[in-house]
Design a protein around this motif. Structure first.
Motif, short mmCIF file in Angstrom:
data_model
loop_
_atom_site.label_atom_id
_atom_site.label_comp_id
_atom_site.label_asym_id
_atom_site.label_seq_id
_atom_site.Cartn_x
_atom_site.Cartn_y
_atom_site.Cartn_z
N LYS A 280 10.13 -2.83 -6.16
CA LYS A 280 11.02 -2.67 -7.37
C LYS A 280 10.46 -1.44 -8.48
O LYS A 280 11.11 -0.65 -8.67
CB LYS A 280 11.26 -3.86 -8.20
CG LYS A 280 12.04 -3.46 -9.30
CD LYS A 280 12.50 -4.91 -10.11
CE LYS A 280 13.37 -4.37 -11.60
NZ LYS A 280 13.47 -3.16 -11.92
N ASN A 281 8.99 -1.74 -8.45
CA ASN A 281 8.39 -0.58 -9.11
C ASN A 281 8.74 0.90 -8.63
O ASN A 281 8.90 1.92 -9.45
CB ASN A 281 6.72 -0.76 -9.25
CG ASN A 281 6.49 -1.94 -10.11
OD1 ASN A 281 5.35 -2.81 -9.69
ND2 ASN A 281 7.23 -2.38 -11.44
N LEU A 282 8.50 0.94 -7.42
CA LEU A 282 8.70 1.91 -6.68
C LEU A 282 10.23 2.73 -6.99
O LEU A 282 10.17 4.00 -7.15
CB LEU A 282 8.10 1.87 -5.04
CG LEU A 282 8.28 3.29 -4.32
CD1 LEU A 282 7.56 4.49 -4.93
CD2 LEU A 282 7.95 3.16 -2.97
N LYS B 66 -6.59 -3.38 -8.47
CA LYS B 66 -5.95 -4.45 -7.23
C LYS B 66 -4.65 -4.87 -7.56
O LYS B 66 -4.12 -5.72 -6.83
CB LYS B 66 -7.06 -5.49 -6.96
CG LYS B 66 -8.30 -5.04 -6.51
CD LYS B 66 -9.21 -6.01 -6.05
CE LYS B 66 -10.59 -5.80 -5.45
NZ LYS B 66 -11.46 -6.65 -5.13
N ILE B 67 -4.21 -4.26 -8.45
CA ILE B 67 -2.74 -4.83 -8.73
C ILE B 67 -1.85 -4.42 -7.75
O ILE B 67 -2.04 -3.43 -7.01
CB ILE B 67 -2.35 -4.20 -10.20
CG1 ILE B 67 -1.04 -4.89 -10.54
CG2 ILE B 67 -2.07 -2.60 -10.13
CD1 ILE B 67 -0.78 -4.55 -11.93
N VAL B 68 -0.77 -5.20 -7.45
CA VAL B 68 0.42 -5.04 -6.60
C VAL B 68 1.34 -4.21 -7.04
O VAL B 68 1.85 -4.57 -7.84
CB VAL B 68 0.72 -6.16 -5.93
CG1 VAL B 68 1.92 -5.99 -4.88
CG2 VAL B 68 -0.38 -7.11 -4.95
N ILE B 69 1.70 -2.93 -6.42
CA ILE B 69 2.84 -2.32 -6.87
C ILE B 69 4.12 -2.88 -6.13
O ILE B 69 3.79 -2.63 -4.99
CB ILE B 69 2.70 -0.68 -6.77
CG1 ILE B 69 1.46 -0.32 -7.71
CG2 ILE B 69 3.95 0.08 -7.04
CD1 ILE B 69 1.74 -0.47 -8.97
N TRP C 91 1.60 3.43 -13.81
CA TRP C 91 1.77 2.80 -12.37
C TRP C 91 0.72 3.82 -11.31
O TRP C 91 0.38 2.92 -10.45
CB TRP C 91 3.27 2.96 -11.87
CG TRP C 91 4.01 2.04 -12.77
CD1 TRP C 91 3.80 0.93 -13.47
CD2 TRP C 91 5.47 2.21 -12.78
NE1 TRP C 91 4.86 0.24 -13.79
CE2 TRP C 91 5.89 1.00 -13.50
CE3 TRP C 91 6.47 3.01 -12.23
CZ2 TRP C 91 7.34 0.72 -13.86
CZ3 TRP C 91 7.82 2.60 -12.48
CH2 TRP C 91 8.13 1.47 -13.35
N ARG C 92 0.78 5.03 -11.41
CA ARG C 92 -0.12 5.65 -10.65
C ARG C 92 -1.67 5.14 -10.53
O ARG C 92 -2.16 4.91 -9.59
CB ARG C 92 0.07 7.32 -10.77
CG ARG C 92 -0.96 8.19 -9.64
CD ARG C 92 -1.03 9.26 -10.12
NE ARG C 92 -2.12 9.55 -10.99
CZ ARG C 92 -3.59 9.77 -11.13
NH1 ARG C 92 -3.74 9.49 -9.63
NH2 ARG C 92 -4.27 9.70 -12.10
N ASN D 289 0.94 -1.10 0.01
CA ASN D 289 -0.02 0.03 0.05
C ASN D 289 0.96 1.18 -0.03
O ASN D 289 0.41 2.25 -0.63
CB ASN D 289 -1.01 -0.06 1.37
CG ASN D 289 -1.86 -1.00 1.01
OD1 ASN D 289 -2.63 -1.04 0.02
ND2 ASN D 289 -2.04 -1.98 1.90
N PHE D 290 1.89 1.17 0.59
CA PHE D 290 2.75 2.28 0.82
C PHE D 290 3.66 2.44 -0.61
O PHE D 290 3.65 3.56 -1.05
CB PHE D 290 4.05 2.32 1.84
CG PHE D 290 3.34 2.59 3.19
CD1 PHE D 290 3.48 3.91 3.76
CD2 PHE D 290 2.65 1.76 3.85
CE1 PHE D 290 2.96 4.35 4.59
CE2 PHE D 290 2.22 2.00 5.37
CZ PHE D 290 2.35 3.34 5.66
N PHE D 291 3.84 1.34 -1.24
CA PHE D 291 4.45 1.39 -2.62
C PHE D 291 3.54 1.74 -3.68
O PHE D 291 4.03 2.66 -4.49
CB PHE D 291 4.93 -0.03 -2.97
CG PHE D 291 5.98 -0.89 -2.15
CD1 PHE D 291 6.79 -0.13 -1.12
CD2 PHE D 291 5.87 -2.31 -2.24
CE1 PHE D 291 7.34 -0.87 -0.31
CE2 PHE D 291 6.86 -2.88 -1.27
CZ PHE D 291 7.53 -2.29 -0.30
N SER D 292 2.29 1.71 -3.60
CA SER D 292 1.35 1.99 -4.47
C SER D 292 1.26 3.75 -4.15
O SER D 292 1.24 4.57 -5.07
CB SER D 292 -0.06 1.78 -4.08
OG SER D 292 0.13 0.36 -4.54
N ALA D 293 1.26 4.16 -2.88
CA ALA D 293 1.25 5.67 -2.58
C ALA D 293 2.47 6.22 -2.99
O ALA D 293 2.46 7.35 -3.67
CB ALA D 293 1.13 5.71 -1.21
N GLY D 294 3.42 5.71 -2.98
CA GLY D 294 4.94 6.25 -3.39
C GLY D 294 4.89 6.46 -4.88
O GLY D 294 5.30 7.48 -5.25
#
Length: 141
Positions: free
Chosen positions: A121-123, A115-118, A107-108, A23-28
């Motif tokens: 590495k993506n971040l 529901k994809i997982v970021i 990605w954003r 969830n933090f990776f998505s926010a990042g």
């Protein structure tokens, strides 16, 4: 850094990297995207680029909301071209604008709405791309 909003977004993205939570990776990733968006918008504004006039006269930008993802990247590329940034390195960077903007934007969107997982590495990749993008924009500031 080009401006405080861009700097803050990039710093938040880096803080999200420290967490071990998708969830933090998505926010990042979202913050990394907004770091480049704000940097591009700031560069245009600082150089008194008439965004509204450009948007009225550019068919690709006209259909989009003001300061939307696509219209900012189109405006930035136009700004660089009309201001004489036409060396091979400049033209390569202008092409990379679209690639970077679109990659981070996608990605954003995935991180914010799907529901994809970021991944971590993506971040990391998003932060690296944002840093390169912003450092390149500094040359045109």
């Amino acid at each position: 850094m080009l401006n405080k909003k861009s700097e803050a977004n990039l710093e938040i993205a880096k803080l999200c990297l420290e967490k071990e939570d998708e969830n933090f990776f998505s926010a990042g990733v979202s913050r990394a995207y907004y770091a480049i968006f704000q940097a591009a918008k700031y560069l245009l504004e600082k150089n008194c680029f008439d965004y509204k006039k450009f948007k009225r006269n550019e068919p690709r930008a006209r259909a989009q909301r003001d300061y939307a993802h696509g219209s900012i990247s189109i405006a930035l590329a136009h700004f660089l071209r009309i201001n004489g940034f036409n060396s091979q390195d400049d033209l390569r960077f202008i092409d990379e604008i679209y690639i970077t903007f679109n990659r981070l934007y996608n990605w954003r969107l995935k991180g914010d709405y799907e529901k994809i997982v970021i991944s971590k590495k993506n971040l990391k990749d998003a932060i690296e791309l944002a840093e390169i993008f912003i450092n390149e924009l500094k040359k045109y500031n």
